[in-house]
Design a protein around this motif. Structure first.
Motif, PDB file in Angstrom:
ATOM      1  N   ASN A  43     -33.148   7.403  29.344  1.00  0.00           N
ATOM      2  CA  ASN A  43     -33.323   7.828  30.734  1.00  0.00           C
ATOM      3  C   ASN A  43     -32.746   9.203  31.043  1.00  0.00           C
ATOM      4  O   ASN A  43     -32.616   9.558  32.209  1.00  0.00           O
ATOM      5  CB  ASN A  43     -32.708   6.792  31.671  1.00  0.00           C
ATOM      6  N   ASP A  44     -32.366   9.973  30.020  1.00  0.00           N
ATOM      7  CA  ASP A  44     -31.845  11.309  30.284  1.00  0.00           C
ATOM      8  C   ASP A  44     -32.530  12.332  29.387  1.00  0.00           C
ATOM      9  O   ASP A  44     -33.243  11.989  28.463  1.00  0.00           O
ATOM     10  CB  ASP A  44     -30.324  11.360  30.105  1.00  0.00           C
ATOM     11  N   ASP A  48     -30.971  13.263  21.173  1.00  0.00           N
ATOM     12  CA  ASP A  48     -30.230  12.272  20.385  1.00  0.00           C
ATOM     13  C   ASP A  48     -30.946  11.937  19.088  1.00  0.00           C
ATOM     14  O   ASP A  48     -30.737  10.883  18.509  1.00  0.00           O
ATOM     15  CB  ASP A  48     -29.945  11.014  21.191  1.00  0.00           C
ATOM     16  N   GLY A  49     -31.796  12.824  18.619  1.00  0.00           N
ATOM     17  CA  GLY A  49     -32.495  12.612  17.365  1.00  0.00           C
ATOM     18  C   GLY A  49     -33.993  12.543  17.575  1.00  0.00           C
ATOM     19  O   GLY A  49     -34.506  12.704  18.680  1.00  0.00           O
ATOM     20  N   ASN A  50     -34.701  12.293  16.489  1.00  0.00           N
ATOM     21  CA  ASN A  50     -36.151  12.181  16.561  1.00  0.00           C
ATOM     22  C   ASN A  50     -36.531  10.991  17.435  1.00  0.00           C
ATOM     23  O   ASN A  50     -36.175   9.859  17.140  1.00  0.00           O
ATOM     24  CB  ASN A  50     -36.706  12.007  15.145  1.00  0.00           C
ATOM     25  N   MET A  51     -37.243  11.242  18.492  1.00  0.00           N
ATOM     26  CA  MET A  51     -37.552  10.185  19.465  1.00  0.00           C
ATOM     27  C   MET A  51     -38.424   9.089  18.878  1.00  0.00           C
ATOM     28  O   MET A  51     -38.347   7.951  19.318  1.00  0.00           O
ATOM     29  CB  MET A  51     -38.193  10.775  20.712  1.00  0.00           C
ATOM     30  N   PHE A  52     -39.246   9.401  17.889  1.00  0.00           N
ATOM     31  CA  PHE A  52     -40.102   8.372  17.298  1.00  0.00           C
ATOM     32  C   PHE A  52     -39.261   7.387  16.489  1.00  0.00           C
ATOM     33  O   PHE A  52     -39.530   6.196  16.478  1.00  0.00           O
ATOM     34  CB  PHE A  52     -41.196   8.998  16.442  1.00  0.00           C
ATOM     35  N   VAL A  53     -38.243   7.874  15.835  1.00  0.00           N
ATOM     36  CA  VAL A  53     -37.355   7.011  15.064  1.00  0.00           C
ATOM     37  C   VAL A  53     -36.473   6.200  16.004  1.00  0.00           C
ATOM     38  O   VAL A  53     -36.340   4.982  15.874  1.00  0.00           O
ATOM     39  CB  VAL A  53     -36.486   7.837  14.093  1.00  0.00           C
ATOM     40  N   VAL A  54     -35.871   6.873  16.992  1.00  0.00           N
ATOM     41  CA  VAL A  54     -34.891   6.236  17.865  1.00  0.00           C
ATOM     42  C   VAL A  54     -35.535   5.272  18.854  1.00  0.00           C
ATOM     43  O   VAL A  54     -35.047   4.167  19.055  1.00  0.00           O
ATOM     44  CB  VAL A  54     -34.062   7.304  18.610  1.00  0.00           C
ATOM     45  N   TYR A  55     -36.648   5.664  19.487  1.00  0.00           N
ATOM     46  CA  TYR A  55     -37.207   4.856  20.574  1.00  0.00           C
ATOM     47  C   TYR A  55     -38.479   4.097  20.226  1.00  0.00           C
ATOM     48  O   TYR A  55     -38.846   3.170  20.927  1.00  0.00           O
ATOM     49  CB  TYR A  55     -37.443   5.738  21.802  1.00  0.00           C
ATOM     50  N   ASP A  89     -39.187  11.608  29.701  1.00  0.00           N
ATOM     51  CA  ASP A  89     -40.582  11.169  29.794  1.00  0.00           C
ATOM     52  C   ASP A  89     -41.196  10.998  28.405  1.00  0.00           C
ATOM     53  O   ASP A  89     -41.924  10.043  28.152  1.00  0.00           O
ATOM     54  CB  ASP A  89     -41.418  12.174  30.602  1.00  0.00           C
ATOM     55  N   CYS A  90     -40.891  11.920  27.502  1.00  0.00           N
ATOM     56  CA  CYS A  90     -41.414  11.826  26.136  1.00  0.00           C
ATOM     57  C   CYS A  90     -40.778  10.659  25.390  1.00  0.00           C
ATOM     58  O   CYS A  90     -41.458   9.962  24.627  1.00  0.00           O
ATOM     59  CB  CYS A  90     -41.172  13.126  25.380  1.00  0.00           C
ATOM     60  N   LYS A  91     -39.488  10.451  25.603  1.00  0.00           N
ATOM     61  CA  LYS A  91     -38.802   9.333  24.943  1.00  0.00           C
ATOM     62  C   LYS A  91     -39.446   8.006  25.341  1.00  0.00           C
ATOM     63  O   LYS A  91     -39.674   7.132  24.510  1.00  0.00           O
ATOM     64  CB  LYS A  91     -37.321   9.316  25.306  1.00  0.00           C
TER      65      LYS A  91
END
Length: 195
Positions: A43-44, A48-55, A89-91
């Motif tokens: 939400n921020d 915090d890293g590659n968004m595809f891996v993390v989220y 938004d991308c995350k």
């Protein structure tokens, strides 16, 4: 030099070194505890890293297998997804891009493009992602086999809208007339194997 002075200096020297080392240790500890860890979340707008891996749990999206130019040259359908890793938004949208790959990744090229990697140029060729980027993220672009753009939209475009365009590309039944696509469970039980 007086012997008593030498003895006094020798006795004081270790105390002075211990005192300096204790002060340095205290300073290092204070610095370690005063540095706040980076807390980033979905939400921020913090990195915090590659968004595809993390989220999305899908590190296979980045880097893409092919470039847009290679995909268009092979007359293969393509899906461009413009993003930045530090956008909330991308995350949040990463799971939709991953879902597109889940259903169409074997027959279409899924190409995530970090907009920070697009070179700044006065003019782009139609085979370059910068040609289609309109300045906002997330943004998706769907191409058919002949390279025609079927969808070019900014924001969190619903999976169903992207799915409708790919159904046109592959001449599939509309969603209302077909069986609903369902995700397979990774821990799915196969009764055929149990026999």
């Amino acid at each position: 030099m007086n012997i008593t002075k030498l003895i006094f200096l020798q006795e004081c020297m270790p105390d002075w070194r211990r005192l300096v080392s204790k002060c340095l240790l205290l300073l290092v500890c204070l610095l370690m505890f005063s540095i706040k860890p980076a807390f980033a979340g979905i939400n921020d707008d913090l990195y915090d890293g590659n968004m595809f891996v993390v989220y999305a749990g899908n590190g296979s999206l980045v880097p893409p297998r092919q470039t847009l130019a290679q995909t268009l040259a092979e007359h293969k359908p393509a899906f461009l997804a413009f993003y930045v890793d530090d956008s909330s938004d991308c995350k949040k949208y990463a799971i939709v891009i991953s879902r597109v790959q889940e259903f169409y990744g074997r027959v279409a090229e899924i190409i995530p493009i970090d907009v920070d990697t697009i070179p700044v140029k006065a003019k782009y060729d139609p085979t370059e992602p910068g040609y289609y980027y309109s300045g906002g993220v997330p943004q998706v672009v769907v191409f058919n086999q002949s390279g025609k753009v079927l969808l070019n939209k900014k924001g969190q475009v619903p999976f169903e809208e992207i799915d409708d365009k790919f159904r046109e590309v592959f001449d599939l039944l509309p969603r209302s007339e077909s069986v609903e696509l369902k995700r397979r469970s990774f821990n799915e039980f196969s009764s055929e194997l149990a026999k």
